[in-house]
Design a protein around this motif. Structure first.
Motif, mmCIF file in Angstrom:
data_model
loop_
_atom_site.group_PDB
_atom_site.id
_atom_site.type_symbol
_atom_site.label_atom_id
_atom_site.label_comp_id
_atom_site.label_asym_id
_atom_site.label_seq_id
_atom_site.Cartn_x
_atom_site.Cartn_y
_atom_site.Cartn_z
ATOM 1 N N VAL A 41 126.858 13.423 0.451
ATOM 2 C CA VAL A 41 125.469 13.026 0.669
ATOM 3 C C VAL A 41 124.889 12.624 -0.680
ATOM 4 N N PRO A 42 124.325 11.421 -0.797
ATOM 5 C CA PRO A 42 123.769 11.005 -2.092
ATOM 6 C C PRO A 42 122.545 11.828 -2.471
ATOM 7 N N THR A 43 122.397 12.076 -3.752
ATOM 8 C CA THR A 43 121.232 12.779 -4.274
ATOM 9 C C THR A 43 121.066 12.375 -5.735
ATOM 10 N N THR A 44 120.275 13.122 -6.486
ATOM 11 C CA THR A 44 120.058 12.834 -7.897
ATOM 12 C C THR A 44 120.251 14.103 -8.713
ATOM 13 N N HIS A 45 120.287 13.959 -10.022
ATOM 14 C CA HIS A 45 120.288 15.142 -10.877
ATOM 15 C C HIS A 45 119.514 14.886 -12.157
ATOM 16 N N LEU A 46 118.903 15.965 -12.653
ATOM 17 C CA LEU A 46 118.243 15.934 -13.946
ATOM 18 C C LEU A 46 119.308 16.082 -15.031
ATOM 19 N N VAL A 47 119.188 15.302 -16.103
ATOM 20 C CA VAL A 47 120.165 15.361 -17.183
ATOM 21 C C VAL A 47 119.431 15.468 -18.519
ATOM 22 N N ILE A 48 119.702 16.529 -19.249
ATOM 23 C CA ILE A 48 119.200 16.690 -20.614
ATOM 24 C C ILE A 48 120.347 16.302 -21.543
ATOM 25 N N GLN A 49 120.117 15.321 -22.420
ATOM 26 C CA GLN A 49 121.187 14.839 -23.289
ATOM 27 C C GLN A 49 120.786 14.921 -24.751
ATOM 28 N N GLY A 50 121.762 15.176 -25.586
ATOM 29 C CA GLY A 50 121.518 15.243 -27.017
ATOM 30 C C GLY A 50 122.823 15.372 -27.773
ATOM 31 N N GLU A 51 122.734 15.725 -29.032
ATOM 32 C CA GLU A 51 123.908 15.944 -29.870
ATOM 33 C C GLU A 51 123.778 17.274 -30.582
ATOM 34 N N VAL A 52 124.926 17.894 -30.842
ATOM 35 C CA VAL A 52 124.933 19.180 -31.528
ATOM 36 C C VAL A 52 125.858 19.087 -32.739
ATOM 37 N N ALA A 53 125.423 19.672 -33.846
ATOM 38 C CA ALA A 53 126.226 19.692 -35.072
ATOM 39 C C ALA A 53 127.065 20.963 -35.126
ATOM 40 N N ALA A 54 127.855 21.099 -36.176
ATOM 41 C CA ALA A 54 128.756 22.252 -36.310
ATOM 42 C C ALA A 54 127.997 23.568 -36.406
ATOM 43 N N ILE A 55 126.748 23.503 -36.868
ATOM 44 C CA ILE A 55 125.973 24.743 -36.993
ATOM 45 C C ILE A 55 125.385 25.186 -35.653
ATOM 46 N N GLY A 56 125.556 24.374 -34.607
ATOM 47 C CA GLY A 56 125.067 24.735 -33.287
ATOM 48 C C GLY A 56 123.694 24.159 -32.996
ATOM 49 N N GLY A 57 123.156 24.532 -31.863
ATOM 50 C CA GLY A 57 121.845 24.058 -31.443
ATOM 51 C C GLY A 57 121.445 24.729 -30.148
ATOM 52 N N ASP A 58 120.229 24.472 -29.698
ATOM 53 C CA ASP A 58 119.779 25.085 -28.446
ATOM 54 C C ASP A 58 118.764 24.190 -27.759
ATOM 55 N N VAL A 59 118.673 24.355 -26.452
ATOM 56 C CA VAL A 59 117.732 23.625 -25.603
ATOM 57 C C VAL A 59 117.081 24.631 -24.667
ATOM 58 N N ALA A 60 115.771 24.618 -24.603
ATOM 59 C CA ALA A 60 115.044 25.492 -23.677
ATOM 60 C C ALA A 60 114.516 24.664 -22.517
#
Length: 547
Positions: free
Chosen positions: A521-540
């Motif tokens: 069944v077709p639907t959609t999705h939310l996508v959060i995109q970005g890049e992360v470096a070797a020191i890490g990162g976070d998204v809230a």
């Protein structure tokens, strides 16, 4: 009796065939008692059987000239027909007299195809299932006045029970071996003269359960649709003990209660399953009938350390999280890379889901798509550098990836919290994925954070792309906010929910989910995109109900 059924019975009654069917040449034994299946079948499927069609998912076969030998046991529809669980649906749609005409004709055809030789249809798990249902619906398959037919069926059942005695332990580990031993115990309880095999069957069943079931009641395959069948097999066995006026061993009673609690733990607000390990929601009404027919009650399992699916709920909001590594290949050869994904529902309205898969239903989906549905990207979680958290190899098996998942969970007067970390990306990227979830006790807000934390010697040189996906249930319509950092989620079955994120870019893309009939069944999705470096990162991020 119909002309078709009568022809089958006349053929069965011929002395040469009966001589082959009677392994010992003795008169057939009798059933000591008939257990009562307390689970209500699906009337619509039963009516289709009466009309000459067997329907499973989006496929059907004609029963008019059904040849069990040609049907085989490899396809989903073949396994369902060979196991005779459809007798439950037939009984829901027809009286004993009317249903028996159809059931006896089909049972007779099975005997003609498989009753005279040991072949694929004598696989131990199929015999276990067949015995459980033949006994529970004996009035539908043993009402014929033809002594030759009844003798053939009863004596074949005895031979099947002996076959299980010798071969149940050879069934595949997991649900197949449990089913085989459950059939062996049931045969010992209810076939006259079989008492001597009960103790051995109970011992075999105990071994099968101990090697297939976590202490918390979930199957090691971590497959919800198999968990449904586990509960079903054990409740049929429970009915067998009741019919024989015997006490159910405490170990089996405990296994049923634990299995039911684990099953409850993966259901969503609409009463159907959450989609894990290639499965789909299934049929909520069918699942409800099974739970009601069990005869026992169990609270949903919330902290599933082995089963791995943690449940958080508050005032109608339900969250189910996969907080464990994928299942071992020997228990689930088509396992999924779904660690730290979740599904979310508000009452009966599903909001965030996984794409799911067609199992255990027949499917015409391309192989490439069914394989893609096993990927991390097909689940509502973070994907690093378009790489599965656990590798899916070219032969379909799971490779290296998630080995360890740490979980920390707490509750207080305001909310429920869960923090889980997996090491699936540590080897290739030197990062671990940590997901933090907080569900308010009013059920109105789910706060989350996805962190990529450095671990080990390996470091990415520059940066790696990531995507955090939230697949939306069909019917949920997302609209991006003006600042591009949020979306309003409108659906027909719940108030609007607002989604917000910070630390990356939000978009809406096409997706699909597999429904309870095994169809896309077709639907959609939310996508959060970005890049992360070797020191890490976070998204809230945050989901909040607007009222």
């Amino acid at each position: 009796m119909s002309a078709d059924a009568a022809a089958v019975v006349r053929k069965l009654a011929k002395r040469p065939l009966l001589s082959r069917l009677f392994a010992s040449g003795r008169q057939p034994l009798k059933l000591v008692a008939v257990p009562r299946d307390h689970v209500q079948g699906e009337r619509q499927r039963g009516e289709a059987i009466l009309a000459g069609r067997f329907v499973l998912g989006n496929e059907s076969v004609s029963l008019t000239d059904l040849d069990f030998a040609h049907l085989g046991v490899d396809s989903p529809i073949g396994r369902e027909l060979q196991g005779f669980s459809w007798l439950r649906d037939l009984a829901a749609a027809a009286s004993r007299e009317k249903g028996a005409r159809v059931a006896e004709a089909l049972a007779g055809r099975w005997l003609l195809s498989h009753g005279t030789r040991v072949d694929d249809a004598w696989r131990p798990d199929l015999w276990g299932e067949r015995i459980l249902y033949w006994m529970a619906y004996a009035p539908y398959i043993l009402s014929s006045r033809d002594a030759g037919y009844r003798s053939a069926l009863l004596n074949t059942m005895v031979r099947g029970a002996r076959h299980l005695d010798a071969n149940a332990e050879k069934a595949l580990p997991g649900l197949p071996r449990i089913t085989a031993w459950a059939g062996s115990v049931a045969a010992g309880m209810l076939i006259q003269g079989g008492v001597s095999r009960v103790a051995r069957g109970e011992s075999g069943l105990a071994r099968a359960l101990s090697t297939a079931q976590f202490e918390d009641g979930g199957l090691i395959s971590r497959t919800p649709y198999e968990q449904v069948r586990l509960v079903d097999r054990l409740q049929l066995l429970r009915a067998t003990y009741s019919a024989a006026k015997q006490s159910l061993p405490e170990s089996i009673e405990a296994a049923i209660a634990a299995a039911l609690a684990a099953l409850h733990g993966v259901t969503m607000g609409d009463g159907a399953l959450s989609s894990w390990q290639g499965g789909n929601p299934g049929d909520a009404a069918r699942l409800h009938a099974l739970v009601e027919g069990c005869g026992i009650r169990a609270r949903p399992l919330r902290q599933a350390r082995g089963w791995g699916y943690h449940r958080m709920s508050a005032l109608g909001t339900v969250l189910v999280i996969d907080a464990a590594p994928p299942p071992p290949a020997k228990m689930a050869p088509r396992g999924c890379a779904s660690t730290l994904a979740f599904e979310l529902s508000d009452g009966a309205q599903r909001l965030v889901v996984n794409c799911g898969g067609p199992a255990p239903l027949p499917t015409s989906l391309p192989e490439e798509l069914t394989e893609a549905l096993r990927s991390t990207a097909a689940h509502s979680t973070l994907v690093l550098s378009d790489t599965n958290s656990t590798a899916i190899l070219t032969d379909g098996s799971l490779g290296k990836g998630v080995e360890d998942v740490s979980v920390d969970r707490s509750e207080d007067n305001d909310c429920s919290r869960l923090e889980a970390t997996h090491d699936g990306y540590a080897r290739a990227f030197g990062l671990v994925h940590k997901r933090s979830l907080m569900l308010g006790n009013d059920g109105k807000e789910l706060r989350g954070a996805d962190q990529m934390l450095p671990k080990g010697r390996r470091k990415i040189k520059d940066a790696a792309p990531y995507a955090i996906r939230f697949h939306l249930a069909p019917g949920v319509e997302p609209t991006l906010t003006a600042d591009g950092m949020g979306a309003i989620l409108r659906s027909p079955g719940a108030p609007p929910w607002n989604f917000r994120c910070r630390g990356a870019n939000l978009g809406i893309e096409e997706s699909l989910v597999i429904d309870g009939r095994g169809q896309p069944v077709p639907t959609t999705h939310l996508v959060i995109q970005g890049e992360v470096a070797a020191i890490g990162g976070d998204v809230a991020w945050q989901f909040r109900r607007s009222s």
